[in-house]
Design a protein around this motif. Structure first.
Motif, PDB file in Angstrom:
ATOM      1  N   GLY A 117       0.998  -1.250  -0.041  1.00 16.15           N
ATOM      2  CA  GLY A 117      -0.101   0.181  -0.032  1.00 16.15           C
ATOM      3  C   GLY A 117       0.660   1.678  -0.304  1.00 16.15           C
ATOM      4  N   LEU A 118       1.893   0.987   0.139  1.00 20.54           N
ATOM      5  CA  LEU A 118       3.052   2.111   0.550  1.00 20.54           C
ATOM      6  C   LEU A 118       3.944   1.932   0.326  1.00 20.54           C
ATOM      7  CD1 LEU A 118       1.972   3.490   3.648  1.00 20.54           C
ATOM      8  CD2 LEU A 118       1.731   4.742   2.155  1.00 20.54           C
ATOM      9  N   VAL A 119       4.931   2.690  -0.858  1.00 24.63           N
ATOM     10  CA  VAL A 119       6.613   2.543  -1.302  1.00 24.63           C
ATOM     11  C   VAL A 119       7.336   3.777  -0.994  1.00 24.63           C
ATOM     12  CG1 VAL A 119       6.052   3.693  -3.560  1.00 24.63           C
ATOM     13  CG2 VAL A 119       7.852   2.178  -3.057  1.00 24.63           C
ATOM     14  N   PHE A 120       7.806   4.063  -0.563  1.00 25.89           N
ATOM     15  CA  PHE A 120       9.420   5.012  -0.156  1.00 25.89           C
ATOM     16  C   PHE A 120      10.073   4.811  -1.202  1.00 25.89           C
ATOM     17  CE2 PHE A 120       6.383   4.120   4.002  1.00 25.89           C
ATOM     18  CZ  PHE A 120       5.880   4.911   3.653  1.00 25.89           C
ATOM     19  N   VAL A 121      10.546   6.366  -1.285  1.00 30.95           N
ATOM     20  CA  VAL A 121      11.886   6.519  -2.291  1.00 30.95           C
ATOM     21  C   VAL A 121      12.127   7.510  -2.247  1.00 30.95           C
ATOM     22  CG1 VAL A 121      10.527   4.939  -4.283  1.00 30.95           C
ATOM     23  CG2 VAL A 121      10.005   7.338  -4.368  1.00 30.95           C
ATOM     24  N   PRO A 122      13.968   7.773  -2.707  1.00 34.59           N
ATOM     25  CA  PRO A 122      14.647   9.134  -2.305  1.00 34.59           C
ATOM     26  C   PRO A 122      13.941   9.796  -3.481  1.00 34.59           C
ATOM     27  CG  PRO A 122      16.044   7.286  -2.280  1.00 34.59           C
ATOM     28  CD  PRO A 122      14.531   6.632  -2.860  1.00 34.59           C
ATOM     29  N   GLU A 123      13.403  11.571  -2.799  1.00 27.31           N
ATOM     30  CA  GLU A 123      13.289  11.852  -3.882  1.00 27.31           C
ATOM     31  C   GLU A 123      14.765  12.847  -4.785  1.00 27.31           C
ATOM     32  OE1 GLU A 123      14.431  16.160  -0.513  1.00 27.31           O
ATOM     33  OE2 GLU A 123      12.571  15.412  -0.659  1.00 27.31           O
ATOM     34  N   GLY A 124      13.932  13.129  -6.111  1.00 27.02           N
ATOM     35  CA  GLY A 124      15.070  13.483  -6.329  1.00 27.02           C
ATOM     36  C   GLY A 124      15.132  12.927  -7.716  1.00 27.02           C
TER      37      GLY A 124
END
Length: 534
Positions: A314-321
């Motif tokens: 339900g969620l995925v976290f990725v480094p911004e950029g």
């Protein structure tokens, strides 16, 4: 198989109380085709308190003899259930499709999983480690005090109530993992069928009942009830003859069962799988190496089973950029091309759409892409992709709510340290997924946090798809489950329905086979703390 429904024997709409078909006297439920909205026949009248009492009474009577069956007898019984279900063939497949809208390939696969896990528990029974047999022989000359002879084995708890799941009409329902592991333990089972696939439940229930008769077991070893969760289900959990509960479903329903079980004069364990958002963390190195492929792969996992799997991410976290932008663009393209498919029921579709609308209205969340609306599906849902940032996510716990269906949120984060901070604040999960080569900064700390938050930690893959085996854990800290020390999938599931008993200075003639000196079962045992096969 003589009792299971075949192509020439119509479904009856009856509850199965032991060997008897019983028509309820309450409201009538029907299966409904989620593709078309067509009401399916027959109707299933709901039973009430009297039938719950009868089922519990039969199960209590059956426990006296069923707990004394040998592991080999129970193994053959489980194998007969598997054979009977497999023999249903297209009759079962077609009914599952009609009641759930699940595609044929997945139904065939789920049938195989159901059959195979029954056979797996038969193998577990024959192997024997589940006994946890231990022998501490007497040491009469020990100083300063002698030691008496103490031996330990595990015994079944007693009748188990199992609640069928909506999203797995076979593998987590009438003959699913809860039923298979409880029957393997020596515990009779009373199943409360899920109202969304009653015909499927009757077919499988008759396959189990046929195996009970084939093996000459007490009829109360298995019963199947069609009843209201808020009345018959609660009555079943409160019945003093029921000793444990297996459940897969919503947090609201699961907590109601937990409360009912805890407030009994004799509280009992409830093994409830309830709620999980299965977060995915993609570390910078992994994202830079394949952002586009990861975005498409993630959408494939989100939309598998129309997002109605317990382990859907339900969620995925990725480094911004820039790499995050590439990931989001690839995911948006993938989700826009997903074919709209029916959800399991109109009720589930309505709940998903309401949850998606709440996310869509959130001031800090953007809808990036969605699939086309076909408009010709009764239980319609539209796959959706949202994006927000870490600050917005951390400021509102409502964004942690499970969106049970084909929707998910991308959260951009500052770095891996912020990923750890976020994971520490999440609720308990069935799974946590990490994409990393293992060597980059933050991976080890993320893993240390993940193993405290989930029952299964995956690397460089996707959480959908649960292998049924010896090392699998399908469980996790609350609210993923009501008991994070157990699993509902894999061979360890049998432990939920067993308890240890010590026998002190028991006469040799009274010792159970697994604790006798000559080891007639040929199992591994801990003898004075060391594993021995003799």
């Amino acid at each position: 198989m003589t009792d299971a429904t075949t192509a020439t024997v119509p479904l009856t709409g009856a509850s199965l109380l032991g060997s008897s078909d019983v028509q309820g006297s309450g409201a009538v439920i029907h299966g409904v085709d989620p593709r078309t909205g067509e009401t399916l026949q027959p109707g299933y009248p709901l039973i009430g308190a009297a039938e719950v009492d009868s089922a519990a009474s039969l199960a209590a009577e059956a426990f006296r003899s069923y707990r004394q069956t040998t592991p080999e007898q129970r193994a053959r019984f489980l194998e007969s259930i598997a054979d009977n279900i497999a023999a249903l063939g297209d009759v079962l497949t077609d009914r599952v499709i009609a009641e759930t809208g699940i595609v044929r390939g997945r139904v065939v696969g789920e049938t195989a999983r159901t059959v195979n896990q029954l056979r797996l528990f038969a193998a577990v029974l024959r192997e024997g480690n589940w006994h946890e047999a231990r022998i501490d022989p007497a040491q009469p000359d020990r100083q300063p005090l002698p030691r008496v002879d103490i031996r330990l084995r595990k015994v079944p708890l007693g009748p188990v109530a199992v609640f069928g799941a909506s999203n797995f009409p076979l593998a987590f329902s009438v003959a699913g993992g809860d039923t298979a592991s409880a029957l393997a333990s020596g515990s009779p089972v009373i199943v409360k069928a899920h109202s969304s696939h009653p015909g499927t439940s009757e077919l499988v229930g008759r396959a189990i009942r046929a195996a009970v008769a084939e093996h000459g077991l007490h009829e109360g070893v298995f019963s199947l009830l069609f009843g209201s969760g808020s009345s018959a289900g609660i009555a079943l959990v409160r019945d003093p003859r029921v000793k444990a509960v297996g459940f897969t479903g919503s947090r609201t329903a699961g907590l109601a069962l937990v409360e009912a079980a805890a407030n009994r004069p004799e509280p009992i364990p409830v093994y409830a799988e309830m709620s999980s958002i299965n977060p995915v963390f993609i570390l910078p190195g992994a994202l830079a190496a394949g952002a586009g492929a990861l975005g498409a792969g993630w959408v494939g996992s989100v939309t598998t089973g129309v997002g109605q799997l317990c382990t859907s991410p339900g969620l995925v976290f990725v480094p911004e950029g820039d790499a995050a932008s590439e990931f989001i663009a690839a995911a948006a393209t993938a989700i826009s091309g997903v074919e709209n498919s029916p959800m399991l029921s109109t009720g589930i579709a309505a709940a998903f759409n309401a949850g998606a609308d709440a996310v869509k209205r959130h001031p800090g969340v953007a809808l990036v892409a969605e699939a086309a609306d076909r408009g010709d599906i009764a239980a319609c849902s539209i796959p959706q992709l949202y994006v927000t940032d870490a600050a917005t996510f951390l400021a509102d716990d409502r964004l942690q709510a499970e969106m049970f269906g084909p929707g998910s949120i991308v959260i951009t984060v500052r770095d891996s340290a912020q990923m750890v901070e976020i994971l520490e604040r999440l609720e308990g999960q069935l799974t946590v997924t990490i994409h990393s080569d293992g060597a980059e900064p933050g991976a080890a700390e993320l893993l240390e946090t993940a193993e405290l938050k989930a029952g299964r930690v995956l690397f460089n893959g996707w959480p959908t798809g649960v292998e049924v085996g010896h090392a699998m854990v399908h469980g996790g800290p609350f609210p993923a489950t009501s008991n994070g020390a157990t699993t509902s999938v894999g061979t360890l599931a049998i432990d939920r329905f067993l308890r240890p008993v010590s026998y002190q200075n028991a006469p040799a003639a009274l010792l159970p086979a697994e604790l006798q000196d000559e080891n007639p079962l040929g199992i591994w045992r801990k003898h004075d703390g060391r594993l021995r096969h003799a």
